[in-house]
Design an enzyme around this catalytic site. Structure first.
Site, PDB file in Angstrom:
ATOM      1  N   TYR A 493       0.804  -1.233   0.000  1.00  0.00           N
ATOM      2  CA  TYR A 493       0.000   0.000   0.000  1.00  0.00           C
ATOM      3  C   TYR A 493       0.838   1.286   0.000  1.00  0.00           C
ATOM      4  CZ  TYR A 493      -2.612  -3.819   2.190  1.00  0.00           C
ATOM      5  OH  TYR A 493      -3.131  -5.048   2.503  1.00  0.00           O
ATOM      6  N   HIS A 494       1.915   1.335  -0.777  1.00  0.00           N
ATOM      7  CA  HIS A 494       2.756   2.530  -0.798  1.00  0.00           C
ATOM      8  C   HIS A 494       3.037   3.024  -2.218  1.00  0.00           C
ATOM      9  CE1 HIS A 494       4.482   0.857   3.241  1.00  0.00           C
ATOM     10  NE2 HIS A 494       3.326   1.492   3.420  1.00  0.00           N
ATOM     11  N   PRO A 495       2.014   3.240  -3.063  1.00  0.00           N
ATOM     12  CA  PRO A 495       2.283   3.727  -4.417  1.00  0.00           C
ATOM     13  C   PRO A 495       2.708   5.197  -4.412  1.00  0.00           C
ATOM     14  CG  PRO A 495      -0.083   3.674  -4.020  1.00  0.00           C
ATOM     15  CD  PRO A 495       0.571   3.050  -2.816  1.00  0.00           C
TER      16      PRO A 495
END
Length: 556
Positions: A493-495
């Protein structure tokens, strides 16, 4: 048309920071627009309950396009009609194979992803920001950004040159002491050094994460920055409102066209429009507004205002693999009604939360962590571990019976680069997200080594006493590890990076975060990161908001 000095599109991690800081000037009028609702759902504020937010309409539940370097999966379609030689018709099931898709949840509520994340306070490595500066982004070295991390922070644990007190974002020690997290730290410390502060002088080591909580409850950017000042007379907040596009007067950003409850209206900015929609929201809004690659925009029947090739390019994300261990123990969390131990214990733990502000429901779930090197020749850690006091598979979407623990292993600085693009002009249609995972061999090699480093800890006492692994892999068989990565790895969850800051032809914003080729338009969120930081991205996004607020005020 209603007018404001500044319009902020996106009420997430950076957007709430901007709303707070810009309205400190009483002469400045600010509008904040958020697609999702207010942060009133109690599931947001009880830390451990973020695991149960699916279906609460607080998350964009995006999928990636099929990932060409993932394994094949079989998908079922509706029944097909066939006829036999006698003219009789039958219904038969259909199926087909395609590459597995990844899952890309993002926050859709005031506070954005900081309202639905795991609440871990991690800044990344100082090398990351010095690297940004080396790429030509003046003012973004670690020395430059540290004051903004400290400005945002109220650290209950540490008071030194690297930490702040008195800031809006409360950073605390965890209030849930889980023996299995202690087992993880004990096992890890036999292989790596201990580290009680991943944001201190040295990131490397094994320890327990600090969390963005206050009095045992979540401290999102909305809780920290927005809720205390939401009644300021110079702040207007629109929720449940979608921005279709930015409207320009020549090359000057003038207004935004909004949709709320099927009604269209426009809001005008006297000074600036600021995009804080994140790695997917900001570039897709630019595309819908005519800023992006000219040929691609033409394919979507959008007139190109500025031919800016880098919009939606340079997508980077932390790819993650999870090992899950079944352990029948009261101290571990499980799904309601699928873990009898957790179901019976839950009422007691809720009472602890209500009356003592501690216990199992204050847990971030990912309690223990590590920053380690995949091999001894690495200069800085390139692998991050998250030890979780519950069994997690497929982002928690796969309900598992019983109790257990998990450990995540993620690649901190992938070489793979992807894209995000609009599917059409329709702002309600999901974007086409292609992280292009595992497209570079070095990413695969590092993750294979990272898996071995993780399992070295898991196979060390006292964790080695719990050997019931749901998806065991032969640690001596590299191809088996690669196959598992292709079958089960996915985002943590780190775009970032899709409106990258820089000076090259693919840069979208300059070092002041101004969109190139137009006036009065900035991007302030994780999409401006030229490269992915070595750690969780929430604290860096708030830092970006703090630094941008000063830039905006100083540009008057």
């Amino acid at each position: 048309m209603t007018k404001f000095d500044y319009i902020i599109v996106g009420g997430g991690s950076a957007g709430c920071v901007l709303a707070n800081r810009l309205t400190e000037d009483k002469a400045t009028n600010v509008c904040l627009i958020e697609t999702g609702p207010k942060d009133k759902n109690p599931l947001i504020h009880i830390p451990a309950m973020y695991a149960f937010l699916r279906g609460a309409n607080l998350i964009y539940e995006y999928d990636t396009v099929p990932q060409k370097n993932f394994s094949d999966v079989t998908l079922a379609e509706g029944p097909a009609k066939i006829s036999d030689t006698f003219g009789r018709t039958y219904s038969v099931p259909q199926s087909y194979e395609e590459k597995r898709k990844g899952y890309q949840p993002r926050g859709k509520v005031l506070g954005g992803s900081s309202s639905v994340n795991g609440m871990l306070y991690v800044r990344g490595h100082k090398w990351d920001y010095d690297h940004w500066a080396e790429l030509g982004n003046e003012g973004w070295s670690f020395k430059d950004v540290l004051p903004y991390f400290k400005k945002s922070e109220n650290n209950e644990v540490f008071s030194d040159d690297l930490h702040g007190q008195g800031g809006p974002l409360n950073v605390a020690a965890q209030r849930h002491d889980n023996p299995f997290t202690r087992f993880f730290v004990e096992a890890g410390s036999k292989v790596h050094k201990l580290n009680n502060d991943f944001n201190g002088d040295d990131q490397e080591g094994v320890g327990i994460y600090q969390v963005t909580q206050k009095n045992g409850l979540r401290c999102s950017s909305a809780v920290a920055y927005l809720n205390p000042i939401k009644d300021r007379e110079n702040l207007t907040i629109f929720t449940d409102t979608t921005v279709e596009k930015i409207e320009f007067e020549k090359l000057r950003a003038k207004s935004v066209k909004c949709i709320s409850k099927d009604k269209y209206f426009s809001l005008e900015a006297n000074k600036e429009i600021i995009l804080s929609g994140g790695a997917y929201g900001s570039p897709t809004l630019l595309m819908r507004s005519g800023i992006g690659d000219k040929d691609f925009l033409a394919s979507r029947h959008i007139e190109c205002l500025v031919d800016l090739k880098g919009v939606g390019e340079n997508l980077q994300d932390h790819l993650d693999y999870i090992t899950t261990h079944r352990v029948d123990d009261w101290e571990l969390l499980g799904s309601f009604f699928k873990s009898l131990k957790f179901t019976f214990r839950a009422p007691i733990e809720f009472m602890k939360l209500i009356f003592q502000r501690n216990g199992m429901f204050t847990s971030p779930l990912a309690e223990g962590g590590a920053f380690i090197k995949s091999s001894k020749d690495k200069e800085i850690p390139d692998i991050q571990l998250h030890f979780v006091v519950a069994m997690v598979e497929d982002h928690g979407r796969q309900d598992l019976w019983g109790n257990g623990f998990s450990c995540h292993m993620c690649l901190l600085r992938p070489e793979s680069r992807g894209t995000v693009k609009i599917a059409s002009k329709d702002p309600f249609e999901d974007p086409l997200i292609d992280p292009n995972y595992l497209s570079v061999q070095s990413d695969i090699d590092t993750m294979v080594d990272g898996y071995k480093r993780m399992m070295e800890i898991m196979n060390t006492e006292p964790l080695s006493n719990y050997k019931n692994i749901r998806n065991p892999i032969d640690i001596n068989n590299d191809q088996a590890i690669v196959n598992a990565l292709r079958e089960r790895s996915d985002t943590i969850y780190h775009p970032v990076g899709t409106c990258k800051m820089g000076n090259d032809e693919m840069a979208v914003v300059d070092s002041e975060l101004r969109v190139k080729g137009v006036e009065n338009l900035r991007v302030v969120d994780a999409s401006i990161m030229p490269t992915l930081v070595g750690g969780n991205t929430n604290a860096p996004s708030m830092m970006i908001g703090e630094k941008a607020a000063d830039m905006i005020r100083n540009s008057k």
